[in-house]
Scaffold this motif. Structure first.
Motif, PDB file in Angstrom:
ATOM      1  N   SER A 232       0.813  -1.221   0.000  1.00 40.27           N
ATOM      2  CA  SER A 232       0.000   0.000   0.000  1.00 40.27           C
ATOM      3  C   SER A 232       0.840   1.263   0.000  1.00 40.27           C
ATOM      4  O   SER A 232       0.352   2.343  -0.322  1.00 40.27           O
ATOM      5  CB  SER A 232      -0.926   0.009   1.220  1.00 40.27           C
ATOM      6  N   GLY A 233       2.100   1.151   0.400  1.00 40.94           N
ATOM      7  CA  GLY A 233       2.952   2.334   0.479  1.00 40.94           C
ATOM      8  C   GLY A 233       2.682   3.210   1.684  1.00 40.94           C
ATOM      9  O   GLY A 233       3.205   4.321   1.784  1.00 40.94           O
ATOM     10  N   ARG A 234       1.918   2.700   2.640  1.00 39.29           N
ATOM     11  CA  ARG A 234       1.525   3.518   3.776  1.00 39.29           C
ATOM     12  C   ARG A 234       2.597   3.650   4.849  1.00 39.29           C
ATOM     13  O   ARG A 234       2.443   4.425   5.786  1.00 39.29           O
ATOM     14  CB  ARG A 234       0.239   2.964   4.404  1.00 39.29           C
ATOM     15  N   SER A 235       3.682   2.893   4.719  1.00 38.90           N
ATOM     16  CA  SER A 235       4.766   3.001   5.699  1.00 38.90           C
ATOM     17  C   SER A 235       6.108   3.103   4.975  1.00 38.90           C
ATOM     18  O   SER A 235       6.947   2.210   5.059  1.00 38.90           O
ATOM     19  CB  SER A 235       4.748   1.781   6.628  1.00 38.90           C
ATOM     20  N   PRO A 236       6.337   4.201   4.257  1.00 39.34           N
ATOM     21  CA  PRO A 236       7.537   4.310   3.426  1.00 39.34           C
ATOM     22  C   PRO A 236       8.839   4.241   4.214  1.00 39.34           C
ATOM     23  O   PRO A 236       9.845   3.744   3.705  1.00 39.34           O
ATOM     24  CB  PRO A 236       7.380   5.658   2.716  1.00 39.34           C
ATOM     25  N   HIS A 237       8.824   4.692   5.460  1.00 39.67           N
ATOM     26  CA  HIS A 237      10.067   4.682   6.229  1.00 39.67           C
ATOM     27  C   HIS A 237      10.396   3.306   6.807  1.00 39.67           C
ATOM     28  O   HIS A 237      11.410   3.144   7.481  1.00 39.67           O
ATOM     29  CB  HIS A 237      10.018   5.750   7.327  1.00 39.67           C
ATOM     30  N   THR A 238       9.576   2.321   6.483  1.00 44.60           N
ATOM     31  CA  THR A 238       9.897   0.938   6.817  1.00 44.60           C
ATOM     32  C   THR A 238      10.741   0.292   5.719  1.00 44.60           C
ATOM     33  O   THR A 238      11.162  -0.854   5.847  1.00 44.60           O
ATOM     34  CB  THR A 238       8.603   0.126   7.036  1.00 44.60           C
ATOM     35  N   THR A 239      10.994   1.010   4.644  1.00 41.56           N
ATOM     36  CA  THR A 239      11.734   0.429   3.523  1.00 41.56           C
ATOM     37  C   THR A 239      13.064  -0.154   3.978  1.00 41.56           C
ATOM     38  O   THR A 239      13.742   0.388   4.851  1.00 41.56           O
ATOM     39  CB  THR A 239      11.962   1.477   2.408  1.00 41.56           C
ATOM     40  N   GLY A 240      13.404  -1.315   3.425  1.00 40.70           N
ATOM     41  CA  GLY A 240      14.614  -2.032   3.805  1.00 40.70           C
ATOM     42  C   GLY A 240      14.396  -3.061   4.890  1.00 40.70           C
ATOM     43  O   GLY A 240      15.278  -3.891   5.140  1.00 40.70           O
ATOM     44  N   ALA A 241      13.233  -3.037   5.535  1.00 44.71           N
ATOM     45  CA  ALA A 241      12.973  -3.940   6.656  1.00 44.71           C
ATOM     46  C   ALA A 241      12.535  -5.323   6.184  1.00 44.71           C
ATOM     47  O   ALA A 241      11.999  -5.489   5.085  1.00 44.71           O
ATOM     48  CB  ALA A 241      11.900  -3.358   7.566  1.00 44.71           C
ATOM     49  N   THR A 242      12.767  -6.301   7.052  1.00 48.66           N
ATOM     50  CA  THR A 242      12.264  -7.655   6.852  1.00 48.66           C
ATOM     51  C   THR A 242      11.276  -7.962   7.966  1.00 48.66           C
ATOM     52  O   THR A 242      11.596  -7.794   9.147  1.00 48.66           O
ATOM     53  CB  THR A 242      13.398  -8.684   6.883  1.00 48.66           C
ATOM     54  N   ILE A 243      10.082  -8.383   7.585  1.00 49.47           N
ATOM     55  CA  ILE A 243       9.052  -8.735   8.559  1.00 49.47           C
ATOM     56  C   ILE A 243       9.012 -10.254   8.696  1.00 49.47           C
ATOM     57  O   ILE A 243       8.776 -10.969   7.718  1.00 49.47           O
ATOM     58  CB  ILE A 243       7.662  -8.225   8.124  1.00 49.47           C
ATOM     59  N   ASP A 244       9.267 -10.760   9.911  1.00 47.36           N
ATOM     60  CA  ASP A 244       9.221 -12.197  10.164  1.00 47.36           C
ATOM     61  C   ASP A 244       7.789 -12.632  10.449  1.00 47.36           C
ATOM     62  O   ASP A 244       7.078 -11.984  11.220  1.00 47.36           O
ATOM     63  CB  ASP A 244      10.098 -12.557  11.365  1.00 47.36           C
ATOM     64  N   ILE A 245       7.379 -13.743   9.805  1.00 43.85           N
ATOM     65  CA  ILE A 245       6.016 -14.258   9.985  1.00 43.85           C
ATOM     66  C   ILE A 245       6.141 -15.755  10.255  1.00 43.85           C
ATOM     67  O   ILE A 245       5.973 -16.590   9.372  1.00 43.85           O
ATOM     68  CB  ILE A 245       5.145 -13.997   8.739  1.00 43.85           C
ATOM     69  N   THR A 246       6.456 -16.081  11.506  1.00 40.93           N
ATOM     70  CA  THR A 246       6.768 -17.474  11.833  1.00 40.93           C
ATOM     71  C   THR A 246       5.969 -18.015  13.028  1.00 40.93           C
ATOM     72  O   THR A 246       6.214 -19.149  13.445  1.00 40.93           O
ATOM     73  CB  THR A 246       8.259 -17.624  12.163  1.00 40.93           C
ATOM     74  N   GLY A 247       5.043 -17.235  13.565  1.00 41.49           N
ATOM     75  CA  GLY A 247       4.317 -17.703  14.756  1.00 41.49           C
ATOM     76  C   GLY A 247       5.245 -17.980  15.920  1.00 41.49           C
ATOM     77  O   GLY A 247       5.030 -18.924  16.685  1.00 41.49           O
ATOM     78  N   GLU A 248       6.272 -17.139  16.065  1.00 46.66           N
ATOM     79  CA  GLU A 248       7.266 -17.274  17.133  1.00 46.66           C
ATOM     80  C   GLU A 248       8.163 -18.497  16.977  1.00 46.66           C
ATOM     81  O   GLU A 248       8.921 -18.843  17.908  1.00 46.66           O
ATOM     82  CB  GLU A 248       6.599 -17.302  18.523  1.00 46.66           C
ATOM     83  N   ASP A 249       8.113 -19.149  15.812  1.00 41.35           N
ATOM     84  CA  ASP A 249       8.970 -20.322  15.610  1.00 41.35           C
ATOM     85  C   ASP A 249      10.442 -19.900  15.504  1.00 41.35           C
ATOM     86  O   ASP A 249      11.342 -20.638  15.907  1.00 41.35           O
ATOM     87  CB  ASP A 249       8.543 -21.060  14.336  1.00 41.35           C
ATOM     88  N   TYR A 250      10.666 -18.715  14.959  1.00 38.97           N
ATOM     89  CA  TYR A 250      12.043 -18.203  14.877  1.00 38.97           C
ATOM     90  C   TYR A 250      11.989 -16.742  15.280  1.00 38.97           C
ATOM     91  O   TYR A 250      11.253 -15.950  14.696  1.00 38.97           O
ATOM     92  CB  TYR A 250      12.612 -18.349  13.469  1.00 38.97           C
ATOM     93  N   VAL A 251      12.781 -16.376  16.267  1.00 40.07           N
ATOM     94  CA  VAL A 251      12.758 -15.009  16.801  1.00 40.07           C
ATOM     95  C   VAL A 251      14.161 -14.432  16.728  1.00 40.07           C
ATOM     96  O   VAL A 251      15.126 -15.031  17.209  1.00 40.07           O
ATOM     97  CB  VAL A 251      12.269 -14.990  18.268  1.00 40.07           C
ATOM     98  N   ARG A 252      14.271 -13.250  16.129  1.00 40.82           N
ATOM     99  CA  ARG A 252      15.578 -12.575  16.032  1.00 40.82           C
ATOM    100  C   ARG A 252      15.712 -11.553  17.141  1.00 40.82           C
ATOM    101  O   ARG A 252      14.749 -10.937  17.560  1.00 40.82           O
ATOM    102  CB  ARG A 252      15.697 -11.864  14.689  1.00 40.82           C
TER     103      ARG A 252
END
Length: 252
Positions: A232-252
């Motif tokens: 959607s482009g609604r969070s432009p300053h998040t660019t470069g980020a990686t969003i983890d979607i693992t159900g807490e299976d892997y936590v950084r």
């Protein structure tokens, strides 16, 4: 979805690769729901892609092509761009968990070639086409690359090449975000863990579920909703980020 969200998504044109099933199909549905026109790419399964287009009813285009073929990559992009004369969003979702066993030289070599071709180089080529297109427009665009928890932690002994390719995809995403932010090119990655896509590669999913904190495999819709928000482009300053979607299976 709020009225503001709908307004942001309305009129966007998105290409989603590997969209005939799984995360790709769920992403197409989410983007289309939010008002986007969507190009549904399939590697071979034209029937599934056309069924999805028929389900959605309008503002969709089906494009079929083998992303391991550099010529086909260019053709896929050109068909997608030619549909409405522009593209605003690229979702590099197509990929495969391809084995690269150490104890067989031929399979090892082929596994590396196949993983790098599909899981990294194809994405890089499509990103290149997108950046070149957006460099001629003032509004820029959005790239969302579907990586993996393996991007962070590596993969198992049979899939070293897969983990390396997905790790490279994160580096590619960050590099694009840094290099082209001033041109309003936004680049994000999502890193799912186990996702219920029907492609388990022979893995005993019942055994896997027992090891997961939420005691369930991530539904593809969870990943699709994050992709739709980023697109959607609604969070432009998040660019470069990686969003983890693992159900807490892997936590950084």
């Amino acid at each position: 979805m709020s009225t503001t969200d709908a307004a942001e998504a309305q009129g966007r044109i998105a290409l989603v690769t590997g969209a005939s099933r799984g995360i790709g199909a769920a992403t197409v549905r989410a983007l289309h729901r939010d008002g986007a026109s969507v190009i549904i790419h399939a590697g071979r399964n034209r029937a599934a892609a056309e069924a999805l287009a028929a389900e959605l009813g309008s503002d969709t285009l089906v494009v079929v092509g083998d992303l391991t073929d550099p010529t086909a990559r260019a053709s896929i992009w050109e068909q997608a761009l030619g549909w409405r004369g522009r593209l605003d969003v690229l979702v590099n979702n197509a990929g495969a968990w391809i084995a690269s066993p150490l104890d067989d030289t031929d399979q090892w070599q082929q596994g590396w070639e196949d993983n790098l071709s599909l899981n990294l180089t194809a994405c890089a080529d499509l990103c290149r086409f997108a950046i070149l297109h957006w460099s001629t427009t003032p509004s820029g665009g959005v790239i969302v690359n579907v990586a993996s928890r393996s991007s962070h932690r590596g993969d198992d002994a049979e899939h070293l090449a897969y983990g390396a390719a997905k790790g490279g995809l994160l580096a590619l995403t960050k590099g694009i975000a840094r290099a082209f932010a001033r041109h309003r090119v936004l680049a994000y990655a999502v890193a799912p863990g186990w996702v219920q896509t029907g492609l388990s590669g022979g893995t005993d999913l019942e055994a896997v579920v027992k090891t997961l904190p939420m005691q369930e495999i991530t539904p593809p819709e969870d990943v699709a909703e994050v992709i739709a928000f980023l697109a959607s482009g609604r969070s432009p300053h998040t660019t470069g980020a990686t969003i983890d979607i693992t159900g807490e299976d892997y936590v950084r």
